[in-house]
Design an enzyme around this catalytic site. Sequence first.
Site, PDB file in Angstrom:
ATOM      1  N   LYS A 104      39.190 -16.355  -1.163  1.00 28.63           N
ATOM      2  CA  LYS A 104      40.426 -15.962  -0.486  1.00 28.63           C
ATOM      3  C   LYS A 104      40.302 -14.576  -0.382  1.00 28.63           C
ATOM      4  O   LYS A 104      39.789 -13.836  -1.379  1.00 28.63           O
ATOM      5  CB  LYS A 104      41.552 -16.448  -1.505  1.00 28.63           C
ATOM      6  CG  LYS A 104      42.907 -16.059  -1.117  1.00 28.63           C
ATOM      7  CD  LYS A 104      43.601 -14.976  -1.867  1.00 28.63           C
ATOM      8  CE  LYS A 104      44.852 -14.436  -1.492  1.00 28.63           C
ATOM      9  NZ  LYS A 104      45.472 -13.398  -2.692  1.00 28.63           N
ATOM     10  N   ASN A 118      32.557 -11.486   2.949  1.00 30.33           N
ATOM     11  CA  ASN A 118      32.346 -12.921   2.231  1.00 30.33           C
ATOM     12  C   ASN A 118      31.913 -13.725   3.181  1.00 30.33           C
ATOM     13  O   ASN A 118      31.452 -14.781   2.431  1.00 30.33           O
ATOM     14  CB  ASN A 118      33.766 -13.451   1.905  1.00 30.33           C
ATOM     15  CG  ASN A 118      34.605 -12.620   0.505  1.00 30.33           C
ATOM     16  OD1 ASN A 118      33.829 -11.669   0.056  1.00 30.33           O
ATOM     17  ND2 ASN A 118      35.730 -12.690   0.317  1.00 30.33           N
ATOM     18  N   TYR A 148      51.502 -23.488  -0.365  1.00 26.81           N
ATOM     19  CA  TYR A 148      51.492 -22.008  -0.205  1.00 26.81           C
ATOM     20  C   TYR A 148      52.513 -21.565   0.469  1.00 26.81           C
ATOM     21  O   TYR A 148      52.583 -20.213   0.612  1.00 26.81           O
ATOM     22  CB  TYR A 148      50.128 -22.069   0.432  1.00 26.81           C
ATOM     23  CG  TYR A 148      49.098 -22.465  -0.273  1.00 26.81           C
ATOM     24  CD1 TYR A 148      49.021 -23.014  -1.739  1.00 26.81           C
ATOM     25  CD2 TYR A 148      47.886 -22.490   0.261  1.00 26.81           C
ATOM     26  CE1 TYR A 148      48.054 -23.479  -2.410  1.00 26.81           C
ATOM     27  CE2 TYR A 148      46.499 -22.983  -0.419  1.00 26.81           C
ATOM     28  CZ  TYR A 148      46.651 -23.479  -1.554  1.00 26.81           C
ATOM     29  OH  TYR A 148      45.512 -23.914  -2.601  1.00 26.81           O
ATOM     30  N   HIS A 152      47.067 -33.054  -3.232  1.00 26.64           N
ATOM     31  CA  HIS A 152      46.680 -31.716  -3.938  1.00 26.64           C
ATOM     32  C   HIS A 152      46.328 -31.805  -5.256  1.00 26.64           C
ATOM     33  O   HIS A 152      45.457 -31.080  -5.864  1.00 26.64           O
ATOM     34  CB  HIS A 152      47.796 -30.749  -3.667  1.00 26.64           C
ATOM     35  CG  HIS A 152      47.590 -29.336  -3.902  1.00 26.64           C
ATOM     36  ND1 HIS A 152      48.479 -28.357  -2.973  1.00 26.64           N
ATOM     37  CD2 HIS A 152      46.868 -28.543  -4.295  1.00 26.64           C
ATOM     38  CE1 HIS A 152      48.130 -27.201  -3.422  1.00 26.64           C
ATOM     39  NE2 HIS A 152      47.146 -27.239  -4.105  1.00 26.64           N
ATOM     40  N   LYS A 208      47.407 -29.669   2.495  1.00 26.62           N
ATOM     41  CA  LYS A 208      47.361 -30.710   1.345  1.00 26.62           C
ATOM     42  C   LYS A 208      48.996 -31.320   1.066  1.00 26.62           C
ATOM     43  O   LYS A 208      49.801 -30.293   1.291  1.00 26.62           O
ATOM     44  CB  LYS A 208      47.005 -29.999   0.153  1.00 26.62           C
ATOM     45  CG  LYS A 208      45.712 -29.252   0.230  1.00 26.62           C
ATOM     46  CD  LYS A 208      45.258 -28.544  -1.041  1.00 26.62           C
ATOM     47  CE  LYS A 208      44.120 -27.562  -0.731  1.00 26.62           C
ATOM     48  NZ  LYS A 208      44.369 -26.238  -0.485  1.00 26.62           N
ATOM     49  N   ASP A 266      41.869 -23.178   4.643  1.00 29.77           N
ATOM     50  CA  ASP A 266      42.338 -23.903   3.647  1.00 29.77           C
ATOM     51  C   ASP A 266      43.627 -23.558   3.110  1.00 29.77           C
ATOM     52  O   ASP A 266      43.656 -22.524   2.582  1.00 29.77           O
ATOM     53  CB  ASP A 266      41.251 -23.814   2.466  1.00 29.77           C
ATOM     54  CG  ASP A 266      41.785 -25.049   1.329  1.00 29.77           C
ATOM     55  OD1 ASP A 266      41.465 -26.076   1.377  1.00 29.77           O
ATOM     56  OD2 ASP A 266      42.463 -24.766   0.439  1.00 29.77           O
TER      57      ASP A 266
HETATM   58  P1  NAD Z   1      39.146 -16.557  -5.509  1.00 27.15           P
HETATM   59  O1  NAD Z   1      38.111 -17.220  -6.485  1.00 27.15           O
HETATM   60  O2  NAD Z   1      38.741 -16.920  -3.940  1.00 27.15           O
HETATM   61  O3  NAD Z   1      39.601 -15.072  -5.652  1.00 27.15           O
HETATM   62  C1  NAD Z   1      40.210 -14.480  -4.640  1.00 27.15           C
HETATM   63  C2  NAD Z   1      40.486 -13.029  -5.214  1.00 27.15           C
HETATM   64  O4  NAD Z   1      39.151 -12.331  -5.609  1.00 27.15           O
HETATM   65  C3  NAD Z   1      41.054 -12.336  -4.150  1.00 27.15           C
HETATM   66  O5  NAD Z   1      42.534 -12.258  -4.313  1.00 27.15           O
HETATM   67  C4  NAD Z   1      40.595 -10.793  -4.586  1.00 27.15           C
HETATM   68  O6  NAD Z   1      41.460 -10.198  -5.424  1.00 27.15           O
HETATM   69  C5  NAD Z   1      39.323 -11.026  -4.844  1.00 27.15           C
HETATM   70  N1  NAD Z   1      38.261 -11.053  -3.626  1.00 27.15           N
HETATM   71  C6  NAD Z   1      37.815 -11.572  -2.983  1.00 27.15           C
HETATM   72  N2  NAD Z   1      36.784 -11.272  -2.037  1.00 27.15           N
HETATM   73  C7  NAD Z   1      36.648 -10.048  -2.633  1.00 27.15           C
HETATM   74  C8  NAD Z   1      35.542  -9.301  -2.544  1.00 27.15           C
HETATM   75  N3  NAD Z   1      34.709  -9.419  -1.172  1.00 27.15           N
HETATM   76  N4  NAD Z   1      35.542  -8.249  -3.154  1.00 27.15           N
HETATM   77  C9  NAD Z   1      36.282  -8.081  -4.029  1.00 27.15           C
HETATM   78  N5  NAD Z   1      37.326  -8.618  -4.587  1.00 27.15           N
HETATM   79  C10 NAD Z   1      37.580  -9.764  -3.803  1.00 27.15           C
HETATM   80  O7  NAD Z   1      40.670 -17.359  -5.736  1.00 27.15           O
HETATM   81  P2  NAD Z   1      41.488 -18.249  -5.150  1.00 27.15           P
HETATM   82  O8  NAD Z   1      42.479 -17.765  -4.161  1.00 27.15           O
HETATM   83  O9  NAD Z   1      42.258 -19.024  -6.431  1.00 27.15           O
HETATM   84  O10 NAD Z   1      40.872 -19.540  -4.524  1.00 27.15           O
HETATM   85  C11 NAD Z   1      40.373 -19.623  -3.384  1.00 27.15           C
HETATM   86  C12 NAD Z   1      41.092 -20.721  -2.661  1.00 27.15           C
HETATM   87  O11 NAD Z   1      40.969 -22.091  -3.097  1.00 27.15           O
HETATM   88  C13 NAD Z   1      42.477 -20.486  -2.537  1.00 27.15           C
HETATM   89  O12 NAD Z   1      43.068 -19.592  -1.538  1.00 27.15           O
HETATM   90  C14 NAD Z   1      43.274 -21.759  -2.047  1.00 27.15           C
HETATM   91  O13 NAD Z   1      42.930 -22.004  -0.792  1.00 27.15           O
HETATM   92  C15 NAD Z   1      41.957 -22.619  -2.922  1.00 27.15           C
HETATM   93  N6  NAD Z   1      42.818 -23.213  -4.210  1.00 27.15           N
HETATM   94  C16 NAD Z   1      42.954 -24.528  -4.526  1.00 27.15           C
HETATM   95  C17 NAD Z   1      43.413 -25.015  -5.413  1.00 27.15           C
HETATM   96  C18 NAD Z   1      43.842 -26.337  -5.749  1.00 27.15           C
HETATM   97  O14 NAD Z   1      44.373 -26.869  -6.679  1.00 27.15           O
HETATM   98  N7  NAD Z   1      43.311 -27.173  -4.863  1.00 27.15           N
HETATM   99  C19 NAD Z   1      43.736 -24.284  -6.550  1.00 27.15           C
HETATM  100  C20 NAD Z   1      43.510 -22.767  -6.309  1.00 27.15           C
HETATM  101  C21 NAD Z   1      43.043 -22.398  -5.258  1.00 27.15           C
END
Ligand code: NAD
Length: 275
Positions: A230, A240, A50, A108, A75, A45
Amino acid sequence: STQTHVSFNDGRSIPQIGLGVWQTPDDVAVEAVSTALQTGYRHIDTAAVYQNETGVGKGIVASGVARGDIFLTTKVWNEDQGFDETLRAMDASLERLGTGYVDLYLIHWPSAYRGKFIDTWRAMIRLREEGKALSIGVSNFEGDYIEQLIAETGVTPAINQIQLHPRFQQKAMRDKHAKLGVVTESWSPLGQGKLLDDPVIGDIAKRHGKSAAQVIIRWHLDMGLVVIPKSVTPSRIVENFDVFDFALSEADKAAIAGLDAADGRIGSDPVTARF
Ligand code: NAD
């Protein structure tokens, strides 16, 4: 590991877990994407905004996994909304990604103050007809914006990617999506990492011998959601995806249901956001 898929209203389907690459620099995305694909992920994704579509494309090539076996989402950014602008934005994304099509193209954000999301949606429909996007959907279309798209074009999005995690469970949106035939996809599924030290999650994780992240990802899967955690850390990318060997009990699910909070949203309300 047996990765499951969720069916779209257009006859296609999406792998239920994907790698999210927000806030992943272009060069770092190459390795993150390649690691994920070699781990077994088949869904990535990204988004034009980005600024890592080039790295994602390189990561796909580096992984050795065939493009046809990968589900790729990008997006259109808010500033590129509008009919002609969206067609051009898609071509630019495909060029950066190094591919002739994406599996899913999303608007988006509604960015409603621009008054362009209907024209943008008409362009998405055209892009699907042209085969540049195999499926089309939206993101952050809360409020009644999906109903507006359907009323104006007769075409229902395949999916709506919205903020969704144990502290912000989006029951009203999930119910509406189910009624309209729209798949729900969870962004920031781990609450951007902020949920990982929650004691309720920690207790469940301990009893299953899994990590907090794995418990939360398992919860999204059990809710029938598409989930895109992510990480850029190889061991976490692997962790994950290692969520197919345990199941949450009814008591676990009830405890997580109790974490939902009215003020659990992180960041802007997409209905009123002015960007
Ligand atoms: P997320 O909720 O996936 O959290 C990611 C963070 O959690 C990482 O940076 C890391 O610090 C921690 N993490 C991840 N795996 C871990 C593990 N196994 N152990 C410990 N810590 C861990 O946050 P995100 O990146 O905001 O969301 C995921 C994805 O959603 C984004 O990368 C993006 O692709 C999407 N997204 C989309 C929008 C939108 O407007 N459409 C907005 C935000 C995010």
